[in-house]
Write a protein that holds these residues in place. Structure first.
Motif, PDB file in Angstrom:
ATOM      1  N   ARG A 211      54.120  38.221  38.534  1.00  0.00           N
ATOM      2  CA  ARG A 211      53.248  37.254  39.211  1.00  0.00           C
ATOM      3  C   ARG A 211      52.973  37.779  40.604  1.00  0.00           C
ATOM      4  NH1 ARG A 211      55.402  32.764  41.783  1.00  0.00           N
ATOM      5  NH2 ARG A 211      57.300  32.958  40.568  1.00  0.00           N
ATOM      6  N   ASP A 212      51.706  37.793  41.000  1.00  0.00           N
ATOM      7  CA  ASP A 212      51.431  38.273  42.352  1.00  0.00           C
ATOM      8  C   ASP A 212      50.993  37.124  43.250  1.00  0.00           C
ATOM      9  OD1 ASP A 212      48.797  37.823  41.824  1.00  0.00           O
ATOM     10  OD2 ASP A 212      48.099  39.823  42.298  1.00  0.00           O
ATOM     11  N   HIS A 213      50.899  37.395  44.524  1.00  0.00           N
ATOM     12  CA  HIS A 213      50.544  36.404  45.541  1.00  0.00           C
ATOM     13  C   HIS A 213      49.355  36.954  46.297  1.00  0.00           C
ATOM     14  CE1 HIS A 213      54.649  35.420  44.523  1.00  0.00           C
ATOM     15  NE2 HIS A 213      54.618  34.320  45.237  1.00  0.00           N
ATOM     16  N   LYS A 214      48.167  36.366  46.015  1.00  0.00           N
ATOM     17  CA  LYS A 214      46.939  37.008  46.502  1.00  0.00           C
ATOM     18  C   LYS A 214      46.525  36.601  47.908  1.00  0.00           C
ATOM     19  CE  LYS A 214      44.901  38.267  42.135  1.00  0.00           C
ATOM     20  NZ  LYS A 214      44.756  37.617  40.845  1.00  0.00           N
ATOM     21  N   ARG A 215      46.916  35.400  48.349  1.00  0.00           N
ATOM     22  CA  ARG A 215      46.453  34.953  49.675  1.00  0.00           C
ATOM     23  C   ARG A 215      47.265  35.609  50.797  1.00  0.00           C
ATOM     24  NH1 ARG A 215      43.210  30.294  50.649  1.00  0.00           N
ATOM     25  NH2 ARG A 215      42.540  29.483  48.649  1.00  0.00           N
ATOM     26  N   ALA A 216      46.624  35.741  51.952  1.00  0.00           N
ATOM     27  CA  ALA A 216      47.225  36.478  53.073  1.00  0.00           C
ATOM     28  C   ALA A 216      48.386  35.744  53.733  1.00  0.00           C
ATOM     29  CB  ALA A 216      46.153  36.770  54.124  1.00  0.00           C
ATOM     30  N   MET A 228      49.932  40.327  48.244  1.00  0.00           N
ATOM     31  CA  MET A 228      50.906  40.377  49.355  1.00  0.00           C
ATOM     32  C   MET A 228      52.345  40.437  48.863  1.00  0.00           C
ATOM     33  SD  MET A 228      49.153  40.492  52.126  1.00  0.00           S
ATOM     34  CE  MET A 228      50.370  40.141  53.398  1.00  0.00           C
ATOM     35  N   GLY A 229      52.535  40.452  47.546  1.00  0.00           N
ATOM     36  CA  GLY A 229      53.893  40.528  47.018  1.00  0.00           C
ATOM     37  C   GLY A 229      53.869  40.160  45.549  1.00  0.00           C
ATOM     38  N   ASP A 406      52.335  44.880  65.348  1.00  0.00           N
ATOM     39  CA  ASP A 406      51.422  43.903  64.710  1.00  0.00           C
ATOM     40  C   ASP A 406      51.639  43.742  63.209  1.00  0.00           C
ATOM     41  OD1 ASP A 406      50.232  43.482  67.121  1.00  0.00           O
ATOM     42  OD2 ASP A 406      48.486  44.768  66.722  1.00  0.00           O
ATOM     43  N   MET A 407      52.859  44.059  62.717  1.00  0.00           N
ATOM     44  CA  MET A 407      53.048  43.950  61.257  1.00  0.00           C
ATOM     45  C   MET A 407      52.954  42.483  60.815  1.00  0.00           C
ATOM     46  SD  MET A 407      57.076  44.697  61.035  1.00  0.00           S
ATOM     47  CE  MET A 407      58.274  43.482  61.562  1.00  0.00           C
ATOM     48  N   HIS A 408      52.501  42.316  59.586  1.00  0.00           N
ATOM     49  CA  HIS A 408      52.350  40.961  59.046  1.00  0.00           C
ATOM     50  C   HIS A 408      52.824  40.943  57.602  1.00  0.00           C
ATOM     51  CE1 HIS A 408      50.674  37.309  57.507  1.00  0.00           C
ATOM     52  NE2 HIS A 408      50.012  38.014  56.603  1.00  0.00           N
ATOM     53  N   TYR A 409      53.626  39.940  57.255  1.00  0.00           N
ATOM     54  CA  TYR A 409      54.018  39.774  55.849  1.00  0.00           C
ATOM     55  C   TYR A 409      54.216  38.300  55.562  1.00  0.00           C
ATOM     56  CZ  TYR A 409      58.685  39.535  57.951  1.00  0.00           C
ATOM     57  OH  TYR A 409      59.756  39.180  58.720  1.00  0.00           O
ATOM     58  N   ARG A 410      54.173  37.957  54.289  1.00  0.00           N
ATOM     59  CA  ARG A 410      54.423  36.565  53.901  1.00  0.00           C
ATOM     60  C   ARG A 410      55.926  36.334  53.815  1.00  0.00           C
ATOM     61  NH1 ARG A 410      50.404  33.980  49.492  1.00  0.00           N
ATOM     62  NH2 ARG A 410      52.270  32.669  49.302  1.00  0.00           N
ATOM     63  N   HIS A 411      56.330  35.106  54.114  1.00  0.00           N
ATOM     64  CA  HIS A 411      57.760  34.782  54.119  1.00  0.00           C
ATOM     65  C   HIS A 411      58.179  34.060  52.842  1.00  0.00           C
ATOM     66  CE1 HIS A 411      56.367  35.214  58.239  1.00  0.00           C
ATOM     67  NE2 HIS A 411      57.575  35.675  58.497  1.00  0.00           N
ATOM     68  N   SER A 419      49.428  33.411  43.653  1.00  0.00           N
ATOM     69  CA  SER A 419      48.198  33.740  42.926  1.00  0.00           C
ATOM     70  C   SER A 419      47.039  32.790  43.105  1.00  0.00           C
ATOM     71  CB  SER A 419      48.485  33.883  41.431  1.00  0.00           C
ATOM     72  OG  SER A 419      48.862  35.194  41.186  1.00  0.00           O
ATOM     73  N   LYS A 420      47.143  31.810  44.045  1.00  0.00           N
ATOM     74  CA  LYS A 420      45.997  30.930  44.241  1.00  0.00           C
ATOM     75  C   LYS A 420      44.878  31.740  44.917  1.00  0.00           C
ATOM     76  CE  LYS A 420      45.181  26.966  47.042  1.00  0.00           C
ATOM     77  NZ  LYS A 420      45.882  26.096  47.978  1.00  0.00           N
ATOM     78  N   ALA A 421      43.674  31.661  44.381  1.00  0.00           N
ATOM     79  CA  ALA A 421      42.606  32.485  44.952  1.00  0.00           C
ATOM     80  C   ALA A 421      42.021  31.829  46.181  1.00  0.00           C
ATOM     81  CB  ALA A 421      41.495  32.668  43.944  1.00  0.00           C
TER      82      ALA A 421
END
Ligand code: AMP
Ligand code: GLY
Length: 421
Positions: A211-216, A228-229, A406-411, A419-421
């Motif tokens: 399962r992926d996570h598409k939103r930033a 993003m993961g 300036d690194m950015h990642y989801r927590h 996966s919500k578009a």
């Protein structure tokens, strides 16, 4: 064996990493590769869509295999060209890759062969599309037919928004010729799941789900990205779910493509939604997903080259494909600003001492040995464990030890449905 991998992202790093573990692979080259791939393969300065140059390079270098990972060269017929020049290649022909390159083709294929998907209509005339929208209710989904880097999909919350999306695709050509035809389809609801399968033209064997996570941004907010993961497994599926995914989606798709004279060899990607009526296809891709691959391949125990041989030569359903029994998670570390504009060239520190497997994407190794950022998605940090939480915590432990400006990642990778578009 001497192998050339085509591509330059985290997915290609994971592919090179797995090929390097094969008892049969002696030399790996990657075109164009990246700063991380450079530590396990020889990087070659040819871009992934330079089909003629790549073919010439593979012939001159007498490669035993070329592994084509991204959709663009597949859609441009790189596999066909290599084969015509006597080089074995992994990936679908252009005729089969059209399941990703044209949503109109894939929707019509699903309709013809009764494969469950959202109800839809196709339009190549803007006025007709707008008129049709007057008869529909929101939310409704507008997609452009061609390749648009995952950006050509709008989930419109009102009919006005849907009309604006049609207008930007068809009149303003926001996605160029990819928007000459648009798909207008029913908005489905339910958790999303990615199922990749190895295919040999006749049969396909599903890999572990992901399962992926598409939103930033956290909580599935912000813009759509390349991903993003990702986590494996993608959902707790019952035997009945697995049976339906196989019998109603995977098998009929492979048979449909065969009947249409476009047998699919390589990796086929099923983007699914688990709706109340059962699993339905959101999209097909003609390749490994990114970042799903980085979460999946480290769990593969079978020699990757044996699988590749079966996809090319047949017998994939006879091979015993084994997976490490665990859960996995990858967290993407991106440049601040991605998926919009971002700066490049910042030094990255902490990878070698973070204690985790790290796949690199937008990185560049400088002549003085420093590693710097060179793209939107920079790194993909892998964690594994006997529970989903252990895998997720492991990946974040690695992330906490790596830094660049300036690194950015989801927590919340793996903690929300994603996966919500
Ligand atoms: P696609 O490029 O077709 O995979 O679409 C990108 C994303 O848009 C998917 O991962 C879904 O989250 C969402 N999406 C696409 N089609 C639909 C649909 N018919 N109903 C609901 N969500 C959709
Ligand atoms: N992760 C979605 C894709 O590779 O298209």
């Amino acid at each position: 064996m001497k192998v050339l991998v085509v591509g330059s992202g985290g997915r290609e790093h994971a592919i090179c990493y797995k090929l390097a573990q094969s008892r049969r692979v002696t030399e790996i080259f990657c075109a164009p590769g990246n700063g991380g791939i450079a530590s396990i393969a020889t990087c070659v300065d040819i871009k992934a869509n330079e089909v003629d140059k790549l073919t010439q390079y593979a012939v001159n270098g007498k490669f035993d295999l070329v592994f084509v990972a991204p959709e663009d060269p597949l859609a441009l017929g790189l596999v066909d060209k290599l084969e015509a020049n006597g080089i074995r290649a992994f990936g679908p022909s252009a005729a089969a890759a059209v399941i990703e390159a044209s949503k109109a083709f894939s929707k019509n294929l699903m309709r013809k062969y009764n494969i469950p998907t959202a109800k839809y209509e196709l339009f190549d005339d803007e006025a007709a599309a707008l008129k049709y929208l007057d008869t529909q209710k929101a939310p409704i989904v507008i997609k452009c037919d061609g390749l648009a880097l995952g950006k050509g999909v709008i989930i419109a919350q009102t009919i006005e928004e849907a009309k604006a999306a049609v207008n930007s695709m068809m009149a303003d050509k926001k996605f160029g010729s990819a928007g000459n035809t648009v798909v207008i389809e029913e908005c489905m609801t339910g958790p999303e799941l990615t199922v990749l399968a190895f295919a040999d033209g006749n049969k396909a064997v599903a890999m572990i789900s992901s399962r992926d996570h598409k939103r930033a941004l956290d909580h599935d907010e912000g813009l759509n990205t390349g991903g993003m993961g990702a986590v494996t497994p993608g959902a707790e599926l019952s035997c009945e779910d697995n049976r339906r995914i196989n019998d109603e989606i995977i098998v009929p798709t492979i048979e449909a493509l065969k009947k249409e004279g476009r047998p699919f060899k390589g990796v086929i990607y099923f983007g699914l939604m688990l709706t109340e009526e059962g699993p339905k296809v959101v999209e097909y891709n003609c390749r490994f997903g990114d970042p799903e691959t980085q979460a999946i391949l480290p769990r593969l125990e079978t020699d990757f080259m044996d699988i590749i041989d079966c996809c090319i030569g047949g017998g994939i359903d006879k091979l015993d494909i084994r997976w490490k029994p665990c859960c996995s998670c990858v967290v993407v570390m991106a440049s601040g600003g991605y998926p919009e504009s971002y700066a490049k060239g910042y030094e990255i520190t902490g990878i070698s001492t973070c204690g985790k497997l790290v796949f690199q994407a937008g990185t560049k190794l400088m002549p003085d040995g420093t590693l710097v950022t060179s793209g939107g998605r920079v790194l993909c940090v892998y964690g594994e464990g006997s529970t989903p939480d252990e895998a997720i915590d492991g990946a974040y432990e690695g992330v906490s030890k790596i830094s660049f400006k300036d690194m950015h990642y989801r927590h919340d990778i793996g903690r929300t449905l994603g996966s919500k578009a």
